[in-house]
Design a protein around this motif. Sequence first.
Motif, PDB file in Angstrom:
ATOM      1  N   GLU A  74      62.319  18.064  92.033  1.00  0.00           N
ATOM      2  CA  GLU A  74      63.379  19.078  92.038  1.00  0.00           C
ATOM      3  C   GLU A  74      62.919  20.298  91.237  1.00  0.00           C
ATOM      4  N   PRO A  75      62.230  21.253  91.876  1.00  0.00           N
ATOM      5  CA  PRO A  75      61.796  22.440  91.146  1.00  0.00           C
ATOM      6  C   PRO A  75      63.007  23.181  90.584  1.00  0.00           C
ATOM      7  N   LEU A  76      62.782  23.884  89.477  1.00  0.00           N
ATOM      8  CA  LEU A  76      63.882  24.574  88.807  1.00  0.00           C
ATOM      9  C   LEU A  76      63.518  26.046  88.643  1.00  0.00           C
ATOM     10  N   ALA A  77      64.452  26.932  88.976  1.00  0.00           N
ATOM     11  CA  ALA A  77      64.228  28.370  88.815  1.00  0.00           C
ATOM     12  C   ALA A  77      64.716  28.806  87.443  1.00  0.00           C
ATOM     13  N   VAL A  78      63.886  29.584  86.731  1.00  0.00           N
ATOM     14  CA  VAL A  78      64.336  30.183  85.471  1.00  0.00           C
ATOM     15  C   VAL A  78      63.880  31.642  85.463  1.00  0.00           C
ATOM     16  N   GLU A  79      64.473  32.422  84.550  1.00  0.00           N
ATOM     17  CA  GLU A  79      64.008  33.791  84.366  1.00  0.00           C
ATOM     18  C   GLU A  79      63.673  33.993  82.898  1.00  0.00           C
ATOM     19  N   THR A  96      54.968  28.252  87.449  1.00  0.00           N
ATOM     20  CA  THR A  96      54.296  29.287  88.247  1.00  0.00           C
ATOM     21  C   THR A  96      55.291  30.414  88.493  1.00  0.00           C
ATOM     22  N   ASP A  97      54.780  31.547  88.972  1.00  0.00           N
ATOM     23  CA  ASP A  97      55.692  32.552  89.495  1.00  0.00           C
ATOM     24  C   ASP A  97      56.541  31.881  90.568  1.00  0.00           C
ATOM     25  N   ASN A  98      57.805  32.305  90.648  1.00  0.00           N
ATOM     26  CA  ASN A  98      58.690  31.643  91.612  1.00  0.00           C
ATOM     27  C   ASN A  98      58.641  32.306  92.983  1.00  0.00           C
ATOM     28  N   VAL A  99      58.107  33.525  93.068  1.00  0.00           N
ATOM     29  CA  VAL A  99      58.100  34.242  94.348  1.00  0.00           C
ATOM     30  C   VAL A  99      56.770  34.005  95.055  1.00  0.00           C
ATOM     31  N   CYS A 100      56.852  33.586  96.295  1.00  0.00           N
ATOM     32  CA  CYS A 100      55.666  33.298  97.103  1.00  0.00           C
ATOM     33  C   CYS A 100      54.778  34.539  97.201  1.00  0.00           C
ATOM     34  N   THR A 101      53.460  34.336  97.251  1.00  0.00           N
ATOM     35  CA  THR A 101      52.545  35.481  97.318  1.00  0.00           C
ATOM     36  C   THR A 101      52.437  36.068  98.725  1.00  0.00           C
ATOM     37  N   HIS A 102      53.066  35.422  99.716  1.00  0.00           N
ATOM     38  CA  HIS A 102      52.985  35.927 101.092  1.00  0.00           C
ATOM     39  C   HIS A 102      54.144  36.859 101.407  1.00  0.00           C
ATOM     40  N   ALA A 103      55.381  36.355 101.290  1.00  0.00           N
ATOM     41  CA  ALA A 103      56.559  37.174 101.567  1.00  0.00           C
ATOM     42  C   ALA A 103      57.633  36.752 100.576  1.00  0.00           C
ATOM     43  N   TYR A 104      58.717  37.520 100.496  1.00  0.00           N
ATOM     44  CA  TYR A 104      59.689  37.221  99.459  1.00  0.00           C
ATOM     45  C   TYR A 104      60.481  35.951  99.768  1.00  0.00           C
ATOM     46  N   ALA A 105      60.242  34.932  98.980  1.00  0.00           N
ATOM     47  CA  ALA A 105      61.015  33.691  99.048  1.00  0.00           C
ATOM     48  C   ALA A 105      60.822  32.992  97.720  1.00  0.00           C
ATOM     49  N   LEU A 106      61.833  32.224  97.303  1.00  0.00           N
ATOM     50  CA  LEU A 106      61.748  31.511  96.033  1.00  0.00           C
ATOM     51  C   LEU A 106      61.196  30.107  96.259  1.00  0.00           C
ATOM     52  N   LEU A 107      60.083  29.820  95.608  1.00  0.00           N
ATOM     53  CA  LEU A 107      59.450  28.518  95.772  1.00  0.00           C
ATOM     54  C   LEU A 107      60.335  27.398  95.238  1.00  0.00           C
ATOM     55  N   SER A 108      61.225  27.726  94.279  1.00  0.00           N
ATOM     56  CA  SER A 108      62.099  26.686  93.724  1.00  0.00           C
ATOM     57  C   SER A 108      63.053  26.132  94.785  1.00  0.00           C
ATOM     58  N   ASP A 109      63.209  26.845  95.908  1.00  0.00           N
ATOM     59  CA  ASP A 109      64.010  26.315  97.020  1.00  0.00           C
ATOM     60  C   ASP A 109      63.185  25.400  97.927  1.00  0.00           C
ATOM     61  N   GLY A 110      61.906  25.296  97.660  1.00  0.00           N
ATOM     62  CA  GLY A 110      61.021  24.560  98.565  1.00  0.00           C
ATOM     63  C   GLY A 110      60.911  23.090  98.202  1.00  0.00           C
ATOM     64  N   LEU A 111      60.087  22.408  98.967  1.00  0.00           N
ATOM     65  CA  LEU A 111      59.908  20.962  98.792  1.00  0.00           C
ATOM     66  C   LEU A 111      58.645  20.725  97.968  1.00  0.00           C
ATOM     67  N   LEU A 112      58.804  19.950  96.866  1.00  0.00           N
ATOM     68  CA  LEU A 112      57.667  19.573  96.029  1.00  0.00           C
ATOM     69  C   LEU A 112      57.228  18.171  96.436  1.00  0.00           C
ATOM     70  N   GLU A 113      55.957  18.057  96.835  1.00  0.00           N
ATOM     71  CA  GLU A 113      55.402  16.742  97.184  1.00  0.00           C
ATOM     72  C   GLU A 113      54.161  16.545  96.346  1.00  0.00           C
ATOM     73  N   GLY A 114      54.211  15.597  95.424  1.00  0.00           N
ATOM     74  CA  GLY A 114      53.087  15.435  94.501  1.00  0.00           C
ATOM     75  C   GLY A 114      52.941  16.718  93.711  1.00  0.00           C
ATOM     76  N   CYS A 115      51.740  17.315  93.751  1.00  0.00           N
ATOM     77  CA  CYS A 115      51.528  18.550  92.995  1.00  0.00           C
ATOM     78  C   CYS A 115      51.620  19.777  93.895  1.00  0.00           C
ATOM     79  N   GLN A 116      52.106  19.593  95.140  1.00  0.00           N
ATOM     80  CA  GLN A 116      52.154  20.724  96.068  1.00  0.00           C
ATOM     81  C   GLN A 116      53.580  21.198  96.311  1.00  0.00           C
ATOM     82  N   ILE A 117      53.775  22.525  96.185  1.00  0.00           N
ATOM     83  CA  ILE A 117      55.067  23.106  96.528  1.00  0.00           C
ATOM     84  C   ILE A 117      54.907  23.812  97.871  1.00  0.00           C
TER      85      ILE A 117
END
Lengths: 395, 113
Positions: B26-31, B49-70
């Motif tokens: 369960e990734p957590l967003a903080v500022e 890590t930075d929460n904003v994806c390096t490709h386009a604007y999206a918050l990684l904390s909304d994504g799925l964490l599997e092992g060490c991969q978000i």
Amino acid sequence: MREAIRRVLIVGAGHSGGAHALALRELGFVGSITLVGHEAHAPYERPSLSKGILQGEERPLPLAEPWRWAEAFDLRLSTLATAIDRVAREVTLCDGRRLPYDALVLATGGRPRSLSVPCAAAVHRLSTLDEARELRGRMVGARSVIVIGGGVIGLEVAASLRAAGLSTTVLEAGPRLLGRNVPPDAAEWIAALHAQEGVAIRTGVAIRAVEGDEGGVTVRLEGGEVLEADLAVLGIGILPRTELAEAAGLPCRDGVLVDAGYASIDDPHVFAIGDVASREGVGRQETWFHAGGSARAAARALLGLPPEPADVPWFWSDQFGRTLRVAGAPMTADTVVPRGAAFSLHLRYGRIVGAAGLDSPRDFAIARRLIAAEARLDAGRAAEPGTDLRKAVAA
Amino acid sequence: MESQGWENQAGTWRRVVDAAEILEDEPLAVEADGRKIALYRVDGDVHATDNVCTHAYALLSDGLLEGCQIECPLHNARFDVRTGRALSSPAERDLRTYPVRVVDGGVEILLPG
């Protein structure tokens, strides 16, 4: 292809063509890569044309930094390919030049479908950045818009223009919104969202003619009703640009027919990717995901590398700050399991074949994996939003 | 104190959240200092890590964490949350990571400056 490939020619410099060029370099291809595109812009991603660009963003996401195209590719913009000679393995360009190839990759995409009834030229279409910018310019001072087509693009445009304050009406010929690629429950969530935001949605509408000019548009319906607006936008799907391929005798049926590695079923030196490709047994896919995925799959096939496991097809649509996501083939399901108010799992013979959700990205990511695994789901557990979906897999 | 060997780096340690709030899966967003940061727990350790994806604007904390991969929720780009490395297209650039330590039950991250 067994012989060495030294020259790859990509016709179409959109998302898929650009992604293919980049994938070839990433996979170590050192030969020449020429990209021919009819637009004046280097390859870019198209999703923002119906959203960000209409909301004031300057430019869409580029596929790569501009200097990379100059460094590692021969990118020819504002250029049309006019003929393919499959025997000589050459493509003729609009300026008469001929480009030889060892492998030809068709990434010509599609053109917006036209209405079958008279339609004024002032009606906007939205398949290129220039068209999106033109519409953006015309939104200034406009108070009302009629969007013809209740599919993904039409509804995204409607949401963008409504958010900009325009009185917005969507006309759909079919009995419901998003009838081609979104299951009925998810289409209902979107219809409710638009109603809540004040968009007038009309389904089952037959248009007799669209008249007008830059000053305003009149839509005449069967039965005599007349609708007027400052602007009109047409978004009723695309037709694959197969003219070049057909003229060269490549087998086409709603797209260029290709095998699992995106090679033409009739010519191992010709590939087709993105919206114009029609895979045997799968058909065409007009999605961001397929533009990039087919580009990479074709790059591997072209270089003789083994295929990567196929991912589950999916797409998303951003409207009014919400994101609809659809994965797999939900329209083939025999059972729909709702999970909360705006998420559903689509089962066929007890196995998950599709998923749809408004937001809930993490549930969606898990569902995609379950679809790929053809998992058998315990419908009761899957229906509880508090239960981790991974724990709903039946033994 | 769980130390990860960052003691000598320049910057300021900021306490951002109680360690107990960061759950596995369960990734957590903080500022902090105006930065959007995502926190992850992998095999007990916390990573930032930075929460904003390096490709386009999206918050990684909304994504799925599997092992060490978000996995990014928008276009499915994947990153290693321990190193920030971009693992799959469409991401081409790595994510910025931040040193993390846990002090008295609180997660601290080292912010530059």
